[in-house]
Design an enzyme around this catalytic site. Sequence first.
Site, short mmCIF file in Angstrom:
data_model
loop_
_atom_site.label_atom_id
_atom_site.label_comp_id
_atom_site.label_asym_id
_atom_site.label_seq_id
_atom_site.Cartn_x
_atom_site.Cartn_y
_atom_site.Cartn_z
N ASP A 110 9.43 14.47 11.21
CA ASP A 110 9.14 14.10 9.98
C ASP A 110 7.60 14.52 9.60
O ASP A 110 6.87 13.86 9.37
CB ASP A 110 9.41 12.82 9.51
CG ASP A 110 9.51 12.78 7.83
OD1 ASP A 110 9.63 13.72 7.30
OD2 ASP A 110 9.60 11.45 7.62
N PHE A 141 11.45 4.48 5.21
CA PHE A 141 11.79 3.13 5.89
C PHE A 141 11.71 1.96 5.29
O PHE A 141 12.33 0.83 5.86
CB PHE A 141 10.84 3.31 7.23
CG PHE A 141 11.73 3.88 8.38
CD1 PHE A 141 12.53 3.27 9.12
CD2 PHE A 141 11.53 5.15 8.89
CE1 PHE A 141 13.20 3.66 10.23
CE2 PHE A 141 12.06 5.73 10.03
CZ PHE A 141 12.88 5.11 10.69
N GLY A 142 11.09 1.91 4.25
CA GLY A 142 10.65 0.43 3.54
C GLY A 142 9.35 0.58 3.10
O GLY A 142 8.59 1.54 2.86
N VAL A 178 5.39 -0.77 2.79
CA VAL A 178 4.04 -1.11 3.95
C VAL A 178 3.10 -1.89 3.26
O VAL A 178 2.67 -1.72 1.83
CB VAL A 178 3.52 0.40 4.27
CG1 VAL A 178 2.63 0.13 5.18
CG2 VAL A 178 4.52 1.19 4.65
N LYS A 195 5.05 -2.52 8.07
CA LYS A 195 6.33 -2.08 7.53
C LYS A 195 7.30 -3.02 7.52
O LYS A 195 7.72 -3.23 8.51
CB LYS A 195 6.12 -0.73 8.47
CG LYS A 195 7.32 0.36 7.54
CD LYS A 195 7.46 1.86 8.46
CE LYS A 195 6.19 2.51 7.91
NZ LYS A 195 6.34 4.06 8.37
N ILE A 247 0.76 -1.22 -0.10
CA ILE A 247 0.02 0.12 -0.02
C ILE A 247 0.87 1.29 -0.11
O ILE A 247 0.28 2.36 -0.26
CB ILE A 247 -0.79 0.07 1.18
CG1 ILE A 247 -0.17 -0.25 2.63
CG2 ILE A 247 -2.19 -0.71 0.98
CD1 ILE A 247 -1.27 -0.01 3.79
N GLY A 248 2.10 1.14 0.22
CA GLY A 248 2.85 2.30 0.00
C GLY A 248 4.23 1.91 0.22
O GLY A 248 4.86 0.77 0.63
N1 LIG Z 1 -1.22 2.26 9.25
C1 LIG Z 1 -1.17 2.46 8.01
N2 LIG Z 1 -2.49 2.37 7.32
C2 LIG Z 1 -2.81 2.65 5.80
N3 LIG Z 1 -1.80 2.84 5.05
C3 LIG Z 1 -0.59 3.17 5.58
C4 LIG Z 1 -0.30 2.82 7.05
N4 LIG Z 1 1.10 3.15 7.33
C5 LIG Z 1 1.63 3.62 6.13
N5 LIG Z 1 0.41 3.61 5.00
C6 LIG Z 1 0.70 3.92 3.65
O1 LIG Z 1 2.30 3.65 3.34
C7 LIG Z 1 2.88 4.90 2.80
C8 LIG Z 1 4.16 4.91 3.07
O2 LIG Z 1 4.23 5.08 4.47
P1 LIG Z 1 5.73 5.50 5.19
O3 LIG Z 1 5.32 5.91 6.42
O4 LIG Z 1 6.72 4.09 5.14
O5 LIG Z 1 6.14 6.53 4.21
P2 LIG Z 1 5.79 7.97 3.87
O6 LIG Z 1 5.50 8.48 5.34
O7 LIG Z 1 4.81 7.94 2.87
O8 LIG Z 1 7.36 8.60 3.48
P3 LIG Z 1 8.77 8.73 4.15
O9 LIG Z 1 9.06 7.66 4.88
O10 LIG Z 1 9.49 9.15 3.26
O11 LIG Z 1 8.32 9.78 5.22
C9 LIG Z 1 1.95 5.84 3.45
O12 LIG Z 1 1.99 7.08 2.52
C10 LIG Z 1 0.57 5.48 3.60
O13 LIG Z 1 -0.07 5.58 2.06
#
Ligand SMILES: Nc1ncnc2c1ncn2[C@@H]1O[C@H](COP(=O)(O)OP(=O)(O)OP(=O)(O)O)[C@@H](O)[C@H]1O
Length: 375
Positions: free
Chosen positions: A178, A61-62, A64, A78, A56-57
């Site tokens: 962040d 950090f990696g 998700v 994650k 989903i993303g």
């Molecule tokens: N708990 C969650 N529920 C639903 N979607 C999630 C959840 N956590 C992360 N995601 C999805 O995964 C994406 C990536 O999340 P992540 O926190 O790893 O990186 P980011 O915040 O988008 O970028 P960065 O790591 O550069 O700050 C998010 O933008 C969101 O779309």
Amino acid sequence: MKFSSCFSNCFSLPSETAIINISQQDPQGENDENFTVFSYSELKLATRGFSAANKIGEGAFGCVYKGLLANGSIVAVKMLSIELESMRGEREFVSEISTLTNLKHENLVTLKGCCIDGAKRLLVYNYMENNSLAQILLGGQQNRIKLGWEARRTISLGVARGLAYLHEEVKPHIVHRDIKASNILLDRNLIPKVSDFGLSRILRDNVSHISTHVAGTLGYLAPEYAFSGRLTRKTDVYSFGVLLLEIISGKTVVDFDLELGEHYLVQKAWELYRANRILQLVDPIVGMNYPEEEADRFIKVGLLCVQEKARLRPEMSMALKMLRHDVDIELDQISQPGMVADLMNIKLGQKTTLHSLYSKASNLESTPSPLSSCS
Ligand SMILES: Nc1ncnc2c1ncn2[C@@H]1O[C@H](COP(=O)(O)OP(=O)(O)OP(=O)(O)O)[C@@H](O)[C@H]1O
């Protein structure tokens, strides 16, 4: 603390060792109920083998993945892609995660637990149905949700509350580092949840997880943090101010697709403020029927939070009071905000760490990312 059935297979330390370590941090054992150590096989099953369909993303950090646990709960898993030598050792890692799972607030994403399997480290969160603010407010047309004023107010106040909790109620306090639209997730009722808090704690000292691979990320950085690494709660306040302006305007902090003079949201807000045309910043999607006085106040709080000098920015609890109009904003408190334009001259386009950004600020060179990417 709960362990999955095959804990011993996926976590090489004897479980007793981990328990002793955690109880040192948590003498009352209050963590025990909240924190689960998942097995890798359990998470693999839940995410259908970490399949592309479940992804989903992806962030600094990696990757998700969405997962369905055997007990029926839906989670976001994650898979950390940080090099092992950048992370704390196993015991410290589990200990830090267990501490973070104990932070409970309506406006924080719930961290349920973690998994260690050899060099692999995974974090398990509650799944948020409406993805992130970056997607639904600022993303492509297919993902956007038309947010009216009420929704924007709820989201702004919720984020402010979540941050005020991390800054002023959690002991010792947590600086998020962040805050940005992709780190604000939304549940099925569009209640905002701050995610990724405290993650710097699982890294060894002197390693930063802030990704600067998109110009937008740079735009959230307080000047003193970007250029000299000075990190305080006021660093988050700056990022919150940028976010607030984004929520109200529906525009990203930096957008080079807009016409010249409109690229930088903070600059635009400041110019409109000086020209006494502040409400022109409000997203036209909101329509005509919004409380102008409140919108005016929110933008001014945003400007106050992005003041160049950290000492001129309010604390988060004060920003919250101003947003709620529990206290007045004194207009002479608002002066020239810290601008991102100088940062934008830095060569972008590659994943970099904040650490390397400091040196780039002077020599305009980018360095290869230390991060591996997802398959
Ligand atoms: N708990 C969650 N529920 C639903 N979607 C999630 C959840 N956590 C992360 N995601 C999805 O995964 C994406 C990536 O999340 P992540 O926190 O790893 O990186 P980011 O915040 O988008 O970028 P960065 O790591 O550069 O700050 C998010 O933008 C969101 O779309």
